[in-house]
Write an enzyme that holds these catalytic residues in place. Sequence first.
Site, PDB file in Angstrom:
ATOM      1  N   ARG A  18      -1.474 -14.164   4.361  1.00 34.34           N
ATOM      2  CA  ARG A  18      -2.110 -13.358   5.418  1.00 34.34           C
ATOM      3  C   ARG A  18      -1.412 -13.536   6.773  1.00 34.34           C
ATOM      4  O   ARG A  18      -1.368 -12.607   7.586  1.00 34.34           O
ATOM      5  CB  ARG A  18      -3.616 -13.651   5.493  1.00 34.34           C
ATOM      6  CG  ARG A  18      -4.353 -12.921   4.372  1.00 34.34           C
ATOM      7  CD  ARG A  18      -5.829 -13.197   4.340  1.00 34.34           C
ATOM      8  NE  ARG A  18      -6.607 -12.636   5.422  1.00 34.34           N
ATOM      9  CZ  ARG A  18      -7.227 -11.453   5.380  1.00 34.34           C
ATOM     10  NH1 ARG A  18      -7.133 -10.675   4.316  1.00 34.34           N
ATOM     11  NH2 ARG A  18      -7.956 -11.046   6.394  1.00 34.34           N
ATOM     12  N   GLU A  21      -9.775 -10.718  -7.448  1.00 37.35           N
ATOM     13  CA  GLU A  21      -8.810  -9.623  -7.313  1.00 37.35           C
ATOM     14  C   GLU A  21      -7.679  -9.728  -8.338  1.00 37.35           C
ATOM     15  O   GLU A  21      -7.229  -8.713  -8.871  1.00 37.35           O
ATOM     16  CB  GLU A  21      -8.244  -9.620  -5.881  1.00 37.35           C
ATOM     17  CG  GLU A  21      -9.320  -9.272  -4.853  1.00 37.35           C
ATOM     18  CD  GLU A  21      -8.840  -9.369  -3.409  1.00 37.35           C
ATOM     19  OE1 GLU A  21      -7.659  -9.689  -3.182  1.00 37.35           O
ATOM     20  OE2 GLU A  21      -9.654  -9.120  -2.502  1.00 37.35           O
ATOM     21  N   LYS A  42       0.835  -1.206   0.000  1.00 36.86           N
ATOM     22  CA  LYS A  42       0.000   0.000   0.000  1.00 36.86           C
ATOM     23  C   LYS A  42       0.881   1.272   0.000  1.00 36.86           C
ATOM     24  O   LYS A  42       2.085   1.211   0.250  1.00 36.86           O
ATOM     25  CB  LYS A  42      -0.939  -0.042   1.212  1.00 36.86           C
ATOM     26  CG  LYS A  42      -1.980  -1.179   1.137  1.00 36.86           C
ATOM     27  CD  LYS A  42      -2.952  -1.126   2.318  1.00 36.86           C
ATOM     28  CE  LYS A  42      -4.009  -2.216   2.224  1.00 36.86           C
ATOM     29  NZ  LYS A  42      -4.965  -2.170   3.372  1.00 36.86           N
ATOM     30  N   ASN A  87      -2.200   0.403   6.842  1.00 34.57           N
ATOM     31  CA  ASN A  87      -1.658  -0.860   7.373  1.00 34.57           C
ATOM     32  C   ASN A  87      -0.772  -1.632   6.399  1.00 34.57           C
ATOM     33  O   ASN A  87      -0.711  -2.859   6.449  1.00 34.57           O
ATOM     34  CB  ASN A  87      -2.793  -1.724   7.943  1.00 34.57           C
ATOM     35  CG  ASN A  87      -3.798  -2.126   6.902  1.00 34.57           C
ATOM     36  OD1 ASN A  87      -3.681  -1.759   5.734  1.00 34.57           O
ATOM     37  ND2 ASN A  87      -4.784  -2.901   7.299  1.00 34.57           N
ATOM     38  N   HIS A  93      -2.075  -5.437   1.623  1.00 37.22           N
ATOM     39  CA  HIS A  93      -3.357  -6.132   1.450  1.00 37.22           C
ATOM     40  C   HIS A  93      -3.078  -7.562   1.049  1.00 37.22           C
ATOM     41  O   HIS A  93      -2.144  -7.822   0.287  1.00 37.22           O
ATOM     42  CB  HIS A  93      -4.190  -5.478   0.336  1.00 37.22           C
ATOM     43  CG  HIS A  93      -5.278  -6.394  -0.177  1.00 37.22           C
ATOM     44  ND1 HIS A  93      -6.491  -6.514   0.441  1.00 37.22           N
ATOM     45  CD2 HIS A  93      -5.288  -7.278  -1.212  1.00 37.22           C
ATOM     46  CE1 HIS A  93      -7.218  -7.436  -0.215  1.00 37.22           C
ATOM     47  NE2 HIS A  93      -6.506  -7.908  -1.218  1.00 37.22           N
ATOM     48  N   TYR A 101     -12.467  -2.255  -3.550  1.00 33.47           N
ATOM     49  CA  TYR A 101     -13.011  -2.382  -2.202  1.00 33.47           C
ATOM     50  C   TYR A 101     -14.538  -2.284  -2.178  1.00 33.47           C
ATOM     51  O   TYR A 101     -15.116  -1.918  -1.152  1.00 33.47           O
ATOM     52  CB  TYR A 101     -12.399  -1.319  -1.290  1.00 33.47           C
ATOM     53  CG  TYR A 101     -11.007  -1.659  -0.791  1.00 33.47           C
ATOM     54  CD1 TYR A 101     -10.789  -2.790  -0.001  1.00 33.47           C
ATOM     55  CD2 TYR A 101      -9.921  -0.851  -1.071  1.00 33.47           C
ATOM     56  CE1 TYR A 101      -9.522  -3.108   0.473  1.00 33.47           C
ATOM     57  CE2 TYR A 101      -8.647  -1.159  -0.597  1.00 33.47           C
ATOM     58  CZ  TYR A 101      -8.459  -2.294   0.176  1.00 33.47           C
ATOM     59  OH  TYR A 101      -7.208  -2.602   0.656  1.00 33.47           O
TER      60      TYR A 101
HETATM   61  P1  RTP Z   1      -7.020  -6.021   3.398  1.00 33.91           P
HETATM   62  O1  RTP Z   1      -8.302  -6.313   2.686  1.00 33.91           O
HETATM   63  O2  RTP Z   1      -6.492  -4.630   3.138  1.00 33.91           O
HETATM   64  O3  RTP Z   1      -5.977  -7.099   3.197  1.00 33.91           O
HETATM   65  O4  RTP Z   1      -7.292  -6.063   4.956  1.00 33.91           O
HETATM   66  P2  RTP Z   1      -8.191  -7.074   5.766  1.00 33.91           P
HETATM   67  O5  RTP Z   1      -8.755  -8.153   4.887  1.00 33.91           O
HETATM   68  O6  RTP Z   1      -7.357  -7.501   6.922  1.00 33.91           O
HETATM   69  O7  RTP Z   1      -9.330  -6.115   6.267  1.00 33.91           O
HETATM   70  P3  RTP Z   1     -10.743  -5.741   5.588  1.00 33.91           P
HETATM   71  O8  RTP Z   1     -11.803  -6.012   6.577  1.00 33.91           O
HETATM   72  O9  RTP Z   1     -10.857  -6.360   4.225  1.00 33.91           O
HETATM   73  O10 RTP Z   1     -10.619  -4.170   5.422  1.00 33.91           O
HETATM   74  C1  RTP Z   1      -9.977  -3.603   4.314  1.00 33.91           C
HETATM   75  C2  RTP Z   1      -9.157  -2.429   4.772  1.00 33.91           C
HETATM   76  O11 RTP Z   1     -10.027  -1.420   5.277  1.00 33.91           O
HETATM   77  C3  RTP Z   1      -9.408  -0.749   6.346  1.00 33.91           C
HETATM   78  N1  RTP Z   1     -10.198  -0.875   7.549  1.00 33.91           N
HETATM   79  N2  RTP Z   1     -10.370   0.126   8.360  1.00 33.91           N
HETATM   80  N3  RTP Z   1     -11.167   1.748  10.523  1.00 33.91           N
HETATM   81  C4  RTP Z   1     -11.546   0.493  10.481  1.00 33.91           C
HETATM   82  O12 RTP Z   1     -12.221  -0.014  11.335  1.00 33.91           O
HETATM   83  C5  RTP Z   1     -11.133  -0.323   9.355  1.00 33.91           C
HETATM   84  N4  RTP Z   1     -11.443  -1.589   9.163  1.00 33.91           N
HETATM   85  C6  RTP Z   1     -10.845  -1.931   7.995  1.00 33.91           C
HETATM   86  C7  RTP Z   1      -8.063  -1.383   6.580  1.00 33.91           C
HETATM   87  O13 RTP Z   1      -7.078  -0.599   5.940  1.00 33.91           O
HETATM   88  C8  RTP Z   1      -8.197  -2.729   5.911  1.00 33.91           C
HETATM   89  O14 RTP Z   1      -6.943  -3.210   5.478  1.00 33.91           O
HETATM   90 MG    MG Z   2      -9.795  -7.716   3.129  1.00 40.26          MG
END
Ligand code: RTP
Ligand code: MG
Length: 143
Positions: A87, A128, A11, A114, A117, A51
């Site tokens: 992951r 994706e 990112k 963070n 991804h 997203y």
């Molecule tokens: P990613 O898709 O980026 O690999 O991350 P992830 O699966 O661990 O998390 P996901 O639930 O898919 O969320 C995508 C991205 O959204 C942001 N996020 N912000 N402020 C918040 O509560 C929150 N929750 C999610 C994060 O940048 C996350 O990577």
């Molecule tokens: Mg995700």
Amino acid sequence: MAVERTLSIVKPDAVGKNVIGEIFSRFERAGLKIVATKMMHLSKEKAEGFYAEHKERPFFGALVSFMTSGPVVVSVLEGENAVIRHREILGATDPKKAAAGTIRADYAVSVDENATHGSDSTTSAEREINYFFSKEEVCPRTR
Ligand code: RTP
Ligand code: MG
């Protein structure tokens, strides 16, 4: 064990910290192979489409704004159980909860910025990968 492919994104915050190579090294040391990669600056439309599942979430606007704030490096990784292993190397979404030694523990500052991804399932990975790469851009490893 199944050989899988997964989508990885370095990112904008991690690109800005100049740790693309460090992140790639961690994937390679774990036995994941890079079979496609490119740097790009996402448009608002491209980030929103990527997203789309989070469209109704309160953080969506901030997420799109962050993901378009600078270039990203998008890659396809291949290996045994690549989705879950990738992951594990990334660590938890919130860096405060990420295990020591994971990429997010080492390079992420907040849940909003963070570092990386990783696809969350083989189904997401397929969508994706096709979202960013044509068939010809993914190079099966012959050696
Ligand atoms: P990613 O898709 O980026 O690999 O991350 P992830 O699966 O661990 O998390 P996901 O639930 O898919 O969320 C995508 C991205 O959204 C942001 N996020 N912000 N402020 C918040 O509560 C929150 N929750 C999610 C994060 O940048 C996350 O990577
Ligand atoms: Mg995700």
